[in-house]
Write a protein that holds these residues in place. Structure first.
Motif, PDB file in Angstrom:
ATOM      1  N   LEU A 685       0.798  -1.236   0.000  1.00  0.00           N
ATOM      2  CA  LEU A 685       0.000   0.000   0.000  1.00  0.00           C
ATOM      3  C   LEU A 685       0.832   1.289   0.000  1.00  0.00           C
ATOM      4  CD1 LEU A 685      -3.153  -0.502   2.276  1.00  0.00           C
ATOM      5  CD2 LEU A 685      -3.015  -0.395  -0.215  1.00  0.00           C
ATOM      6  N   PRO A 686       1.947   1.382   0.696  1.00  0.00           N
ATOM      7  CA  PRO A 686       2.693   2.639   0.638  1.00  0.00           C
ATOM      8  C   PRO A 686       3.124   3.018  -0.786  1.00  0.00           C
ATOM      9  CG  PRO A 686       3.419   1.333   2.511  1.00  0.00           C
ATOM     10  CD  PRO A 686       2.517   0.457   1.703  1.00  0.00           C
ATOM     11  N   PHE A 687       3.388   2.003  -1.627  1.00  0.00           N
ATOM     12  CA  PHE A 687       3.783   2.267  -3.012  1.00  0.00           C
ATOM     13  C   PHE A 687       2.581   2.352  -3.949  1.00  0.00           C
ATOM     14  CE2 PHE A 687       7.362  -0.173  -1.136  1.00  0.00           C
ATOM     15  CZ  PHE A 687       8.334   0.821  -1.205  1.00  0.00           C
ATOM     16  N   ILE A 688       1.544   1.557  -3.653  1.00  0.00           N
ATOM     17  CA  ILE A 688       0.343   1.505  -4.506  1.00  0.00           C
ATOM     18  C   ILE A 688      -0.863   1.638  -3.588  1.00  0.00           C
ATOM     19  CG2 ILE A 688      -0.836   0.231  -6.340  1.00  0.00           C
ATOM     20  CD1 ILE A 688       1.678  -1.582  -6.483  1.00  0.00           C
ATOM     21  N   PRO A 689      -1.391   2.824  -3.381  1.00  0.00           N
ATOM     22  CA  PRO A 689      -2.424   3.032  -2.357  1.00  0.00           C
ATOM     23  C   PRO A 689      -3.796   2.431  -2.664  1.00  0.00           C
ATOM     24  CG  PRO A 689      -1.909   5.073  -3.487  1.00  0.00           C
ATOM     25  CD  PRO A 689      -0.910   4.093  -3.960  1.00  0.00           C
ATOM     26  N   ALA A 690      -3.992   1.827  -3.845  1.00  0.00           N
ATOM     27  CA  ALA A 690      -5.235   1.100  -4.125  1.00  0.00           C
ATOM     28  C   ALA A 690      -4.874  -0.126  -4.954  1.00  0.00           C
ATOM     29  CB  ALA A 690      -6.232   1.978  -4.877  1.00  0.00           C
ATOM     30  N   ILE A 691      -5.230  -1.306  -4.453  1.00  0.00           N
ATOM     31  CA  ILE A 691      -4.906  -2.560  -5.135  1.00  0.00           C
ATOM     32  C   ILE A 691      -6.191  -3.357  -5.303  1.00  0.00           C
ATOM     33  CG2 ILE A 691      -3.627  -4.731  -5.028  1.00  0.00           C
ATOM     34  CD1 ILE A 691      -1.526  -3.270  -3.326  1.00  0.00           C
TER      35      ILE A 691
END
Length: 814
Positions: A685-691
């Motif tokens: 999440l810190p790198f991609i806030p929506a997965i």
């Protein structure tokens, strides 16, 4: 990997303009009148020679009340799609004759009061007159009206319930349906359950013979003499003029008929399914009473048929209603299978007609008699010298160097950058005497070979385009025949080719191609891919130069609201796209493509490492569970989980030091927790806030990092999905609010027999999701569009296409 999350490829055929063909397979399409409109889906299907089935609309406007008629319309269109065809419902809406009606248009038509019954004679009135409200008229087209409009749009097959005919006593009343004369002058094949038995069937067949109409009945498993059906009854006591054994035989008749240039229609009678058939003697008694009452009531002419039908319904109760529904569904299925068989004959015929040994296929110049794809593509000049079609290439044209100009449509809202492939699907088709289901190695095998346009980025762009977003695909093709084919197919689909770079011939770049060898069940046996065109990372390579001087200037000028990147870009190029997207403040989505390629995101140059929340390098990723695991592993191996900025965000998420297995199990399920899916999502999440993790039949897991102050953190409706809230007091500095985690169940359980193709389902979901976010504007939330994205994926799962052409029916949901 879930079975329906696979590499994307598109099953659409390359446009007819690139395929050698005989006059027998030409289809006309005219949309130059303001009174006549052909839907985008149908136009594309005609251009690509896909099987299309016309459906009439009087069955809805005059046969059933609303909303039962809408349910039937939806059911019949679904039956066409499930069986491999494209439905084209035809009707008159507000003074415009429409071929191919979307959901909203169908609702407006079938729910309207006072819709007219429109045959050939009524078309001018229905389109030229206005109602008391000043708007154009609405109307359901009869068999004759539907035939005319279908033929005008280039559609060969029309499936309906019953055919009009010669009425009993016509020697005095001259009451003969316009359906019969239309069949005599319009070359469309009509599949119905014959005439309603209150008509004079012998005189009807005699009249059709006089009109030169070919008439046959499907044997449906029967031997020897077969009766022409009597709608509710399988037998009428009248022998059919001809009999066809199955859909393939019917398609052969149609193909020969059209090849000979005959301008009359054909009628194939499909007997009602046996379990719904009403004995002829029983129906004759009921019809005799209905006719007597009609005569007493003075119901003659156009009023006769509706009156008699209503009376039969009263006399038989639900039995005739059930029979009506069963027979029209059977006819639509039969008609679609005929259309599919006819498509195969037309493709095979065009290949034979253009063999290299035929004089007309001897073309001088580069590319003559190109045969490796199984269809003859003829081109007499290098791609760089061939102009594109200005009316399709919006907003640019092709320069003499083969590259589109940098003029950019500022209205473009979604850029999709990545792979564009020409795909070959080789389906093993053994001889009838063979029991083998898979091709034999080290020798030639009989196959059906389909050429199509595909690639992950292309399929995402296509899905978003069909959902209504303004899309630009950014990719590259070589200066070769496959590149020419790809450009033609793209522009024929209505998408802009301004973002397609034609690489110079001397660069050695080849258009990406993918060849799949499938068994008889269309299961993959072997695949070969040549997708190297995007992979050359040398600073002076053609692709690196194009990135800096062709694609990124377009991106910076257009400043799209959304940018989608597929993982076919190598890490250096992907990093350059990410930096450019950040400079335009675009919302960036990453599609991982495959396990190996998904890791490219975490191999960014050390000079430009991935940024973390609150200013991450990208905003959304759409992996499946296997790709998510590969991405997590790559991030760990690259020591990204040791970075202080990553730890700061993780600490702020409010996850207890003791772990959150119980909370994660409640938010998802224990099986997913055991697999590690929610844990991996949290750590990324810190790198991609929506997965959005695609889980196939299990649905979709959405994990989001919510910013501080987000209203969802205090909403009662969202409370069940808030996994944690920031508890270390860093809301003001890092801006972290908490974690939203929600497992969305699959919207529909799709059985094995309903699955037509698994190709492109994941790409369709990603494209529909991004389209929803783009169309939703500022403040649109991912969770609002998961449902429609899953519905789009289901349509593709039931379609032979890698992106279902039916996605346009979902536009009203975004």
């Amino acid at each position: 990997m879930p079975p329906w999350i696979c590499r994307a490829c598109c099953q659409s055929l390359i446009p007819r303009s690139l395929i050698g063909r005989s006059t027998a397979t030409r289809r006309a399409l005219s949309t130059n009148s303001r009174f006549f409109h052909v839907s985008e889906e149908v136009q594309q299907a005609v251009a690509e020679r896909r099987p299309i089935v016309a459906l009439e609309s009087t069955i809805y406007t005059h046969g059933l009340p609303y909303p039962d008629n809408l349910a039937l319309a939806s059911r019949l269109e679904s039956l066409v799609r499930i069986n491999g065809g494209v439905p084209a419902t035809i009707g008159i809406l507000e003074g415009v004759a429409r071929v191919g009606m979307g959901t909203e248009e169908l609702i407006r038509l079938v729910s309207s009061s006072g819709a007219r019954k429109v045959s050939r004679r009524d078309l001018g009135f229905a389109c030229g007159m206005t109602g008391i409200d000043g708007k154009g008229l609405n109307g359901g087209t009869t068999v004759s009206g539907t035939m005319i409009l279908a033929h005008k749009a280039g559609i060969r097959i029309f499936a309906t319930g019953g055919l009009g005919g010669v009425h009993r006593g016509a020697e005095q009343t001259m009451d003969v349906s316009a359906d019969l004369t239309e069949l005599g002058r319009t070359p469309v094949a009509v599949i119905s359950s014959g005439c309603k038995s209150f008509l004079d069937i012998p005189k009807t067949l005699e009249y059709l013979e006089t009109q030169g109409v070919a008439v046959a009945t499907f044997a449906d498993g029967r031997e020897n003499d077969v009766d022409f059906p009597a709608f509710w009854s399988r037998d009428s006591g009248v022998r059919s003029p001809a009999v066809v054994r199955d859909e393939v035989e019917a398609a052969r008749v149609i193909y020969a008929h059209v090849s000979l240039g005959l301008q009359s229609g054909l009628h194939f009678a499909n007997p009602i399914p046996e379990q719904y058939s009403i004995p002829l003697t029983q129906m004759e008694t009921t019809i005799a009473q209905a006719l007597r009452e009609a005569e007493t009531a003075g119901a003659t002419g156009a009023a006769s048929t509706p009156y008699v039908l209503a009376k039969i319904k009263d006399l038989t109760g639900s039995k005739s209603v059930e029979a009506n529904k069963a027979l029209v569904e059977a006819n639509v299925i039969r008609g679609t299978r005929v259309a599919v068989a006819l498509q195969k004959l037309e493709i095979a015929g065009s290949e034979v007609a253009n063999r290299p040994d035929r004089p007309e296929s001897q073309v001088a110049g580069p590319g003559a008699n190109y045969k490796s794809t199984g269809v003859s593509l003829k081109v007499s000049a290098p791609l760089s010298e061939l102009p594109t079609k200005p009316e399709h290439v919006t907003p640019s044209t092709t320069t003499s160097k083969g590259a589109a100009s940098s003029t950019v449509n500022s209205a473009s809202t979604v850029f999709v950058a990545g792979s564009l492939n020409v795909d070959l699907s080789c389906d093993f088709t053994p001889q009838s005497s063979s029991s083998s289901h898979s091709p034999e190695l080290h020798t030639s095998n009989p196959a059906t070979i389909m050429q199509s346009l595909g690639g992950v980025a292309h399929n995402i762009a296509r899905a978003a385009h069909l959902m209504g977003a303004n899309v630009r695909l950014c990719s590259a093709v070589g200066d070769d025949l496959s590149g020419k084919a790809a450009l033609e197919a793209l522009t024929a689909s209505g998408m802009s080719s301004a973002g397609i770079k034609v690489m110079p011939a001397d660069s050695g770049s080849r258009t990406s191609q993918y060849v799949a060898i499938n068994d008889t069940n269309k299961g993959l046996v072997l695949a070969m891919a040549d997708v190297s065109i995007l992979e050359d990372t040398k600073s002076d390579s053609a692709i690196s130069t194009s990135l800096e001087h062709f694609w990124l200037p377009q991106l910076r000028q257009a400043r799209p609201s959304h940018l989608v990147l597929d993982a076919n870009w190598p890490p250096d190029h992907l990093s350059r796209w990410l930096r450019a997207g950040a400079s335009t403040a675009s919302h960036i989505t990453f599609e991982p493509v495959s396990n190996p390629k998904s890791t490219s995101l975490f191999h960014a140059p050390k000079t430009h490492p991935l940024a973390v929340f609150p200013t991450p390098s990208l905003h959304l990723a759409t992996p499946n569970a296997s790709e998510l695991a590969a991405m997590h592993r790559a991030a760990r191996e690259a020591d990204l989980f040791d970075r202080q900025d990553w730890w700061a965000v993780i600490d702020a998420l409010g996850i207890p030091d003791s772990g959150a297995r119980v909370q994660l199990s409640l938010a998802t399920n224990s099986a997913l927790v055991d697999q590690g899916v929610p844990q991996q999502s949290l750590q990324l999440l810190p790198f991609i806030p929506a997965i959005c993790c695609k889980l196939g039949a299990q649905g979709l897991l959405l994990t989001q990092l919510l910013p501080a102050g987000d209203e969802r953190l205090s909403s009662a409706a969202y409370a069940p999905f808030i996994l944690s809230r920031c508890g270390n007091g860093t809301e003001g500095t890092l801006g972290v609010g908490g974690v939203y985690m929600r497992l969305f169940p699959a919207v529909e359980e799709v059985g094995g027999r309903e699955v037509v193709s698994v190709n492109g389902v994941g790409d369709t979901l990603a494209g529909a999701l991004v389209a929803g976010l783009a169309l939703g504007g500022k403040g649109a939330r991912v969770e609002e569009f998961v449902d429609v994205a899953q519905r789009a994926a289901v349509l593709t799962l039931k379609s032979a296409e890698s992106v279902s052409p039916g996605l346009g029916t979902l536009r009203m949901l975004v």
